[in-house]
Design an enzyme around this catalytic site. Structure first.
Site, mmCIF file in Angstrom:
data_model
loop_
_atom_site.group_PDB
_atom_site.id
_atom_site.type_symbol
_atom_site.label_atom_id
_atom_site.label_comp_id
_atom_site.label_asym_id
_atom_site.label_seq_id
_atom_site.Cartn_x
_atom_site.Cartn_y
_atom_site.Cartn_z
ATOM 1 C CG ASP A 153 6.197 3.148 1.273
ATOM 2 O OD1 ASP A 153 6.565 4.177 2.273
ATOM 3 O OD2 ASP A 153 5.027 2.969 1.029
ATOM 4 C CE LYS A 158 0.632 5.383 7.330
ATOM 5 N NZ LYS A 158 -1.008 6.185 8.323
ATOM 6 C CG PHE A 211 -2.120 1.224 1.085
ATOM 7 C CD1 PHE A 211 -3.492 1.522 0.545
ATOM 8 C CD2 PHE A 211 -1.114 2.272 1.814
ATOM 9 C CE1 PHE A 211 -4.073 2.357 0.830
ATOM 10 C CE2 PHE A 211 -2.400 3.066 1.848
ATOM 11 C CZ PHE A 211 -3.974 3.214 1.251
HETATM 12 N N1 PLP Z 1 2.992 4.452 2.283
HETATM 13 C C1 PLP Z 1 2.160 3.402 2.977
HETATM 14 C C2 PLP Z 1 3.399 2.299 4.044
HETATM 15 C C3 PLP Z 1 1.240 3.690 3.966
HETATM 16 O O1 PLP Z 1 0.880 3.106 5.340
HETATM 17 C C4 PLP Z 1 0.492 4.603 3.502
HETATM 18 C C5 PLP Z 1 -0.206 5.351 4.252
HETATM 19 O O2 PLP Z 1 -0.979 4.264 4.791
HETATM 20 C C6 PLP Z 1 0.745 5.991 2.576
HETATM 21 C C7 PLP Z 1 2.142 5.462 1.814
HETATM 22 C C8 PLP Z 1 -0.206 7.039 2.214
HETATM 23 O O3 PLP Z 1 -0.156 7.769 3.137
HETATM 24 P P1 PLP Z 1 -0.280 8.883 3.140
HETATM 25 O O4 PLP Z 1 -1.999 8.823 4.000
HETATM 26 O O5 PLP Z 1 0.064 9.688 4.656
HETATM 27 O O6 PLP Z 1 -0.849 10.099 1.662
#
Ligand code: PLP
Length: 378
Positions: A213, A242, A132
Protein backbone atom coordinates in the site's frame (compact mmCIF):
# COMPACT_ATOMS: atom_id res chain seq x y z
CA UNK A 1 -18.65 33.69 5.61
CA UNK A 2 -17.05 33.97 9.02
CA UNK A 3 -15.47 30.93 10.68
CA UNK A 4 -18.20 30.92 13.33
CA UNK A 5 -20.83 30.62 10.60
CA UNK A 6 -18.99 27.71 9.00
CA UNK A 7 -18.83 26.03 12.38
CA UNK A 8 -22.58 26.56 12.80
CA UNK A 9 -23.21 25.03 9.38
CA UNK A 10 -21.03 22.09 10.32
CA UNK A 11 -22.98 21.55 13.54
CA UNK A 12 -26.27 21.73 11.63
CA UNK A 13 -25.50 19.85 8.45
CA UNK A 14 -22.24 17.91 8.46
CA UNK A 15 -21.91 14.43 9.92
CA UNK A 16 -19.56 14.72 12.86
CA UNK A 17 -16.81 12.47 11.53
CA UNK A 18 -13.95 15.01 11.60
CA UNK A 19 -12.25 17.01 14.33
CA UNK A 20 -11.40 20.17 12.41
CA UNK A 21 -8.96 22.86 13.48
CA UNK A 22 -10.54 26.33 13.76
CA UNK A 23 -9.08 27.72 10.54
CA UNK A 24 -10.66 28.34 7.14
CA UNK A 25 -8.19 28.19 4.27
CA UNK A 26 -9.01 30.13 1.15
CA UNK A 27 -5.87 30.05 -0.99
CA UNK A 28 -2.68 28.07 -1.53
CA UNK A 29 0.53 28.47 -3.49
CA UNK A 30 3.50 26.13 -3.23
CA UNK A 31 4.08 25.40 0.46
CA UNK A 32 2.01 28.41 1.56
CA UNK A 33 -1.62 28.59 2.62
CA UNK A 34 -3.71 31.64 3.48
CA UNK A 35 -6.67 31.77 5.81
CA UNK A 36 -9.77 33.91 5.36
CA UNK A 37 -8.19 36.72 7.40
CA UNK A 38 -5.14 36.86 5.17
CA UNK A 39 -2.76 35.11 7.57
CA UNK A 40 0.01 33.13 5.86
CA UNK A 41 0.85 29.56 6.90
CA UNK A 42 3.59 27.09 6.03
CA UNK A 43 1.90 23.84 5.06
CA UNK A 44 3.86 20.85 6.36
CA UNK A 45 0.97 18.45 5.92
CA UNK A 46 -0.04 18.95 2.27
CA UNK A 47 -3.57 17.70 2.91
CA UNK A 48 -2.02 14.50 4.34
CA UNK A 49 0.49 13.82 1.58
CA UNK A 50 -1.75 15.00 -1.25
CA UNK A 51 -0.43 18.38 -2.46
CA UNK A 52 2.68 16.55 -3.63
CA UNK A 53 3.96 19.32 -5.91
CA UNK A 54 2.63 22.15 -3.76
CA UNK A 55 -0.62 24.05 -3.90
CA UNK A 56 -1.76 25.24 -7.32
CA UNK A 57 1.42 24.22 -9.16
CA UNK A 58 1.19 26.03 -12.53
CA UNK A 59 1.60 22.82 -14.55
CA UNK A 60 -1.11 21.08 -12.56
CA UNK A 61 -3.49 24.04 -12.80
CA UNK A 62 -2.86 24.30 -16.55
CA UNK A 63 -3.45 20.59 -17.16
CA UNK A 64 -6.67 20.52 -15.13
CA UNK A 65 -8.00 23.77 -16.59
CA UNK A 66 -7.28 22.70 -20.14
CA UNK A 67 -8.93 19.31 -19.68
CA UNK A 68 -11.91 20.72 -17.74
CA UNK A 69 -12.57 23.11 -20.60
CA UNK A 70 -12.41 20.31 -23.16
CA UNK A 71 -14.19 17.29 -21.63
CA UNK A 72 -14.87 16.34 -18.00
CA UNK A 73 -16.62 13.00 -18.14
CA UNK A 74 -17.96 10.32 -20.42
CA UNK A 75 -17.40 7.25 -18.26
CA UNK A 76 -15.68 3.95 -18.88
CA UNK A 77 -17.88 2.77 -21.72
CA UNK A 78 -15.68 4.93 -23.98
CA UNK A 79 -12.05 5.92 -24.43
CA UNK A 80 -10.40 9.09 -23.24
CA UNK A 81 -6.67 9.64 -23.58
CA UNK A 82 -5.57 10.94 -20.15
CA UNK A 83 -6.70 7.78 -18.30
CA UNK A 84 -5.12 5.40 -20.81
CA UNK A 85 -1.88 7.36 -20.64
CA UNK A 86 -1.96 7.42 -16.84
CA UNK A 87 -2.47 3.66 -16.54
CA UNK A 88 0.43 3.02 -18.93
CA UNK A 89 2.73 5.42 -17.11
CA UNK A 90 1.88 3.97 -13.69
CA UNK A 91 2.42 0.41 -14.86
CA UNK A 92 5.66 1.26 -16.68
CA UNK A 93 6.98 3.17 -13.68
CA UNK A 94 6.24 0.35 -11.21
CA UNK A 95 5.30 -3.28 -11.73
CA UNK A 96 5.01 -3.47 -15.51
CA UNK A 97 1.52 -4.99 -15.67
CA UNK A 98 -1.80 -3.14 -15.70
CA UNK A 99 -3.64 -0.56 -13.61
CA UNK A 100 -7.24 -0.14 -12.45
CA UNK A 101 -7.97 3.55 -11.94
CA UNK A 102 -10.24 4.65 -9.10
CA UNK A 103 -10.92 7.64 -6.88
CA UNK A 104 -9.28 7.12 -3.51
CA UNK A 105 -6.89 5.06 -1.44
CA UNK A 106 -9.64 2.92 0.06
CA UNK A 107 -10.94 2.12 -3.43
CA UNK A 108 -7.45 1.15 -4.56
CA UNK A 109 -7.32 -1.25 -1.60
CA UNK A 110 -10.80 -2.61 -2.41
CA UNK A 111 -9.56 -3.40 -5.91
CA UNK A 112 -6.50 -5.18 -4.50
CA UNK A 113 -8.69 -7.22 -2.13
CA UNK A 114 -11.04 -8.25 -4.93
CA UNK A 115 -8.16 -9.07 -7.25
CA UNK A 116 -6.59 -11.30 -4.58
CA UNK A 117 -9.91 -13.05 -3.84
CA UNK A 118 -10.54 -13.52 -7.55
CA UNK A 119 -7.09 -15.06 -7.83
CA UNK A 120 -7.49 -17.35 -4.82
CA UNK A 121 -11.19 -18.02 -4.23
CA UNK A 122 -12.16 -17.72 -0.57
CA UNK A 123 -8.60 -16.72 0.29
CA UNK A 124 -7.65 -14.93 3.48
CA UNK A 125 -5.54 -11.83 4.06
CA UNK A 126 -2.58 -11.11 6.30
CA UNK A 127 -2.22 -7.52 7.50
CA UNK A 128 0.17 -5.89 9.96
CA UNK A 129 -0.49 -4.38 13.34
CA UNK A 130 -0.54 -0.59 13.01
CA UNK A 131 -1.51 -0.76 9.34
CA UNK A 132 -4.10 1.63 7.94
CA UNK A 133 -5.73 0.97 4.59
CA UNK A 134 -8.93 3.02 4.59
CA UNK A 135 -12.49 3.27 5.86
CA UNK A 136 -14.67 1.29 3.47
CA UNK A 137 -15.75 -2.12 4.83
CA UNK A 138 -13.02 -4.08 3.03
CA UNK A 139 -10.25 -1.56 3.69
CA UNK A 140 -11.45 -1.18 7.29
CA UNK A 141 -11.31 -4.95 7.73
CA UNK A 142 -7.65 -4.68 6.67
CA UNK A 143 -7.06 -1.99 9.29
CA UNK A 144 -6.61 -3.78 12.60
CA UNK A 145 -7.48 -1.03 15.05
CA UNK A 146 -10.08 -1.92 17.64
CA UNK A 147 -11.47 1.62 17.98
CA UNK A 148 -11.99 1.98 14.23
CA UNK A 149 -13.33 -1.52 13.61
CA UNK A 150 -15.45 -2.38 16.64
CA UNK A 151 -18.47 -0.13 15.93
CA UNK A 152 -18.85 -1.66 12.48
CA UNK A 153 -18.70 -5.36 13.21
CA UNK A 154 -19.21 -7.76 11.61
CA UNK A 155 -16.44 -6.89 9.19
CA UNK A 156 -15.33 -8.74 6.08
CA UNK A 157 -14.14 -12.14 7.34
CA UNK A 158 -10.77 -13.69 6.66
CA UNK A 159 -8.21 -11.18 7.97
CA UNK A 160 -5.24 -12.37 10.02
CA UNK A 161 -3.21 -9.79 11.93
CA UNK A 162 0.57 -10.17 12.25
CA UNK A 163 2.85 -8.22 14.60
CA UNK A 164 4.65 -5.31 12.90
CA UNK A 165 7.93 -7.24 13.12
CA UNK A 166 6.40 -10.58 12.13
CA UNK A 167 6.21 -13.52 12.07
CA UNK A 168 3.69 -13.70 9.23
CA UNK A 169 1.02 -16.40 9.59
CA UNK A 170 0.98 -17.68 6.00
CA UNK A 171 -0.32 -20.91 4.53
CA UNK A 172 -1.97 -22.00 1.30
CA UNK A 173 -5.30 -20.43 2.36
CA UNK A 174 -3.85 -16.92 2.24
CA UNK A 175 -4.65 -14.89 -0.88
CA UNK A 176 -2.57 -11.82 -0.08
CA UNK A 177 -0.31 -10.10 2.41
CA UNK A 178 -0.98 -6.36 2.57
CA UNK A 179 1.72 -4.04 3.92
CA UNK A 180 2.42 -0.31 3.97
CA UNK A 181 6.21 -0.19 3.49
CA UNK A 182 6.12 2.82 5.80
CA UNK A 183 3.04 2.91 7.99
CA UNK A 184 1.63 6.42 7.83
CA UNK A 185 -1.51 6.86 9.91
CA UNK A 186 -0.11 4.98 12.88
CA UNK A 187 2.68 7.56 13.15
CA UNK A 188 5.34 6.90 10.46
CA UNK A 189 6.75 3.46 11.15
CA UNK A 190 9.07 2.11 8.45
CA UNK A 191 8.69 -1.66 8.18
CA UNK A 192 12.00 -3.52 8.57
CA UNK A 193 13.48 -4.66 5.28
CA UNK A 194 13.81 -8.14 6.82
CA UNK A 195 10.04 -8.38 7.19
CA UNK A 196 9.44 -7.26 3.61
CA UNK A 197 11.92 -9.90 2.39
CA UNK A 198 10.25 -12.54 4.59
CA UNK A 199 6.84 -11.52 3.22
CA UNK A 200 8.10 -11.87 -0.36
CA UNK A 201 9.53 -15.31 0.37
CA UNK A 202 6.43 -16.50 2.20
CA UNK A 203 4.12 -15.24 -0.57
CA UNK A 204 6.23 -17.04 -3.17
CA UNK A 205 6.22 -20.22 -1.11
CA UNK A 206 2.44 -20.24 -0.57
CA UNK A 207 1.32 -18.70 -3.86
CA UNK A 208 -0.09 -15.58 -2.19
CA UNK A 209 0.03 -12.05 -3.59
CA UNK A 210 2.25 -9.46 -1.96
CA UNK A 211 0.40 -6.13 -1.92
CA UNK A 212 2.20 -2.92 -0.95
CA UNK A 213 0.00 0.00 0.00
CA UNK A 214 1.84 3.05 -1.34
CA UNK A 215 -1.12 5.38 -0.84
CA UNK A 216 0.75 7.56 1.64
CA UNK A 217 4.42 6.63 1.18
CA UNK A 218 4.40 6.50 -2.64
CA UNK A 219 4.56 9.15 -5.38
CA UNK A 220 8.05 10.33 -4.42
CA UNK A 221 7.25 10.98 -0.76
CA UNK A 222 10.34 9.11 0.47
CA UNK A 223 12.67 10.29 -2.29
CA UNK A 224 11.97 7.20 -4.41
CA UNK A 225 8.93 7.10 -6.67
CA UNK A 226 7.74 4.10 -4.60
CA UNK A 227 8.86 3.47 -1.04
CA UNK A 228 9.36 -0.26 -1.75
CA UNK A 229 12.19 0.55 -4.21
CA UNK A 230 14.47 1.31 -1.26
CA UNK A 231 14.04 -2.25 0.04
CA UNK A 232 14.52 -3.95 -3.30
CA UNK A 233 11.44 -6.07 -2.49
CA UNK A 234 8.98 -6.00 -5.37
CA UNK A 235 5.29 -6.54 -4.68
CA UNK A 236 2.82 -8.20 -7.05
CA UNK A 237 0.24 -5.48 -6.55
CA UNK A 238 0.54 -1.89 -5.44
CA UNK A 239 -2.02 0.72 -4.39
CA UNK A 240 -1.55 4.44 -5.02
CA UNK A 241 -3.72 7.53 -4.33
CA UNK A 242 -3.30 10.73 -2.27
CA UNK A 243 -0.36 12.52 -3.96
CA UNK A 244 -1.13 10.94 -7.34
CA UNK A 245 -3.65 13.65 -8.24
CA UNK A 246 -1.83 16.42 -6.39
CA UNK A 247 -5.16 17.53 -4.89
CA UNK A 248 -7.77 15.84 -7.08
CA UNK A 249 -9.24 12.44 -6.14
CA UNK A 250 -7.54 9.70 -8.12
CA UNK A 251 -6.19 6.33 -7.09
CA UNK A 252 -4.88 3.20 -8.74
CA UNK A 253 -4.31 -0.47 -8.13
CA UNK A 254 -1.36 -1.65 -10.22
CA UNK A 255 -0.24 -5.23 -10.85
CA UNK A 256 2.74 -7.06 -12.24
CA UNK A 257 2.16 -8.68 -15.67
CA UNK A 258 1.44 -12.06 -14.06
CA UNK A 259 -1.65 -10.83 -12.22
CA UNK A 260 -2.83 -8.30 -14.82
CA UNK A 261 -5.38 -10.73 -16.34
CA UNK A 262 -7.02 -11.72 -13.02
CA UNK A 263 -9.86 -9.18 -13.05
CA UNK A 264 -12.12 -9.76 -16.02
CA UNK A 265 -14.99 -7.78 -17.64
CA UNK A 266 -17.76 -7.19 -15.12
CA UNK A 267 -15.58 -8.02 -12.10
CA UNK A 268 -15.01 -4.45 -11.00
CA UNK A 269 -15.77 -0.89 -11.98
CA UNK A 270 -16.14 2.76 -11.05
CA UNK A 271 -18.24 5.49 -12.65
CA UNK A 272 -15.61 8.16 -12.14
CA UNK A 273 -12.44 6.03 -12.14
CA UNK A 274 -9.80 7.28 -14.56
CA UNK A 275 -11.88 10.28 -15.64
CA UNK A 276 -10.06 12.70 -17.92
CA UNK A 277 -9.71 15.65 -15.53
CA UNK A 278 -8.23 13.72 -12.61
CA UNK A 279 -6.10 11.64 -14.96
CA UNK A 280 -4.76 14.82 -16.59
CA UNK A 281 -3.91 16.03 -13.09
CA UNK A 282 -2.10 12.79 -12.23
CA UNK A 283 -0.14 12.89 -15.49
CA UNK A 284 0.95 16.45 -14.66
CA UNK A 285 2.04 15.40 -11.15
CA UNK A 286 4.00 12.47 -12.58
CA UNK A 287 5.67 14.81 -15.09
CA UNK A 288 7.18 16.65 -12.12
CA UNK A 289 7.74 13.84 -9.60
CA UNK A 290 8.97 11.02 -11.82
CA UNK A 291 12.37 12.61 -12.47
CA UNK A 292 15.53 11.37 -10.81
CA UNK A 293 16.81 14.90 -10.09
CA UNK A 294 13.51 15.75 -8.37
CA UNK A 295 13.59 12.57 -6.30
CA UNK A 296 17.25 13.14 -5.35
CA UNK A 297 16.27 16.61 -4.14
CA UNK A 298 13.49 15.08 -2.01
CA UNK A 299 16.05 12.76 -0.40
CA UNK A 300 18.42 15.67 0.28
CA UNK A 301 15.63 17.83 1.72
CA UNK A 302 14.44 14.93 3.86
CA UNK A 303 17.93 14.52 5.29
CA UNK A 304 18.15 18.22 5.98
CA UNK A 305 14.78 18.28 7.76
CA UNK A 306 15.60 15.17 9.78
CA UNK A 307 19.03 16.63 10.65
CA UNK A 308 17.57 19.93 11.85
CA UNK A 309 14.90 18.15 13.91
CA UNK A 310 17.63 15.98 15.44
CA UNK A 311 19.51 19.14 16.46
CA UNK A 312 16.40 20.07 18.45
CA UNK A 313 16.70 16.70 20.23
CA UNK A 314 13.57 15.35 18.53
CA UNK A 315 14.70 11.95 17.13
CA UNK A 316 12.67 12.01 13.88
CA UNK A 317 11.69 8.75 12.23
CA UNK A 318 10.69 8.05 8.66
CA UNK A 319 12.25 8.61 5.25
CA UNK A 320 12.48 11.45 2.78
CA UNK A 321 9.76 14.01 3.44
CA UNK A 322 7.67 11.56 5.45
CA UNK A 323 8.81 12.25 8.99
CA UNK A 324 7.42 12.18 12.51
CA UNK A 325 8.72 12.94 15.96
CA UNK A 326 7.62 12.14 19.47
CA UNK A 327 5.88 14.86 21.50
CA UNK A 328 4.18 14.11 24.83
CA UNK A 329 1.07 16.16 23.87
CA UNK A 330 1.08 16.02 20.07
CA UNK A 331 -2.46 17.40 19.55
CA UNK A 332 -1.62 20.35 21.82
CA UNK A 333 1.64 21.04 20.03
CA UNK A 334 0.00 20.78 16.60
CA UNK A 335 -2.69 23.28 17.63
CA UNK A 336 -0.07 25.65 19.00
CA UNK A 337 2.00 25.33 15.82
CA UNK A 338 -1.07 26.12 13.73
CA UNK A 339 -2.59 28.96 15.73
CA UNK A 340 0.47 30.64 17.25
CA UNK A 341 3.21 29.86 14.72
CA UNK A 342 1.25 29.36 11.48
CA UNK A 343 2.75 25.98 10.71
CA UNK A 344 0.37 23.23 9.53
CA UNK A 345 1.27 19.76 10.84
CA UNK A 346 -0.70 16.82 12.16
CA UNK A 347 -0.88 14.64 15.24
CA UNK A 348 -1.02 10.99 14.27
CA UNK A 349 -1.85 9.64 17.69
CA UNK A 350 -1.52 11.27 21.11
CA UNK A 351 2.28 11.52 21.09
CA UNK A 352 3.37 11.77 17.44
CA UNK A 353 3.67 14.87 15.27
CA UNK A 354 3.70 14.07 11.56
CA UNK A 355 5.31 16.21 8.87
CA UNK A 356 4.43 15.66 5.19
CA UNK A 357 5.31 18.87 3.34
CA UNK A 358 4.87 19.26 -0.41
CA UNK A 359 7.85 17.63 -2.13
CA UNK A 360 8.56 20.99 -3.78
CA UNK A 361 9.28 22.60 -0.37
CA UNK A 362 12.38 24.84 -0.41
CA UNK A 363 15.34 24.57 1.95
CA UNK A 364 14.47 27.99 3.32
CA UNK A 365 10.94 26.76 4.11
CA UNK A 366 12.34 23.64 5.80
CA UNK A 367 14.55 25.76 8.03
CA UNK A 368 11.68 28.14 8.75
CA UNK A 369 9.43 25.24 9.77
CA UNK A 370 12.09 23.91 12.13
CA UNK A 371 12.50 27.39 13.63
CA UNK A 372 8.73 27.51 14.24
CA UNK A 373 8.78 24.06 15.84
CA UNK A 374 11.66 25.18 18.07
CA UNK A 375 9.72 28.31 19.05
CA UNK A 376 6.57 26.30 19.82
CA UNK A 377 8.56 23.88 21.97
CA UNK A 378 9.92 26.88 23.84
N1 PLP B 1 -3.87 3.47 2.62
C1 PLP B 1 -3.05 4.28 3.30
C2 PLP B 1 -1.65 3.85 3.56
C3 PLP B 1 -3.50 5.51 3.78
O1 PLP B 1 -2.68 6.30 4.47
C4 PLP B 1 -4.83 5.89 3.52
C5 PLP B 1 -5.36 7.17 4.03
O2 PLP B 1 -4.82 7.78 4.90
C6 PLP B 1 -5.65 5.02 2.80
C7 PLP B 1 -5.14 3.82 2.35
C8 PLP B 1 -7.07 5.39 2.46
O3 PLP B 1 -7.06 6.42 1.53
P1 PLP B 1 -8.37 7.32 1.27
O4 PLP B 1 -8.54 8.20 2.47
O5 PLP B 1 -8.03 8.10 0.02
O6 PLP B 1 -9.50 6.38 1.06
Amino acid sequence: MALAELQALERDAVMATYARQPVEFVRGEGTMLWDAEGNEYLDFLAGISVAQIGHCHPRLVAAVTEQAGRLMHVGNLFYTEPGMRLAKRLADASLGGKAFLCNSGAEAIECALKLARRYRRGGEFVVLEGGFHGRTMGALSATPQESKQAPFAPLVPGFRVAPRRGPLPLDERVAAVIIEPIQGESGIHPIDRGLLVAAREACDEHGALLVFDEVQCGMGRTGRLWAWEESGVRPDVMTVAKGLGGGLPVGACVTSPEYAPVLQPGDHGSTFGGGPVVAAAANAVLDVVDEEAFLAAVRAKGERLAGELTKLGLEPRGRGLMLAFHAPDAPGLVRKLLLDHRLVANASGPDTVRLLPPLTVSERELDEAVARIAAALG
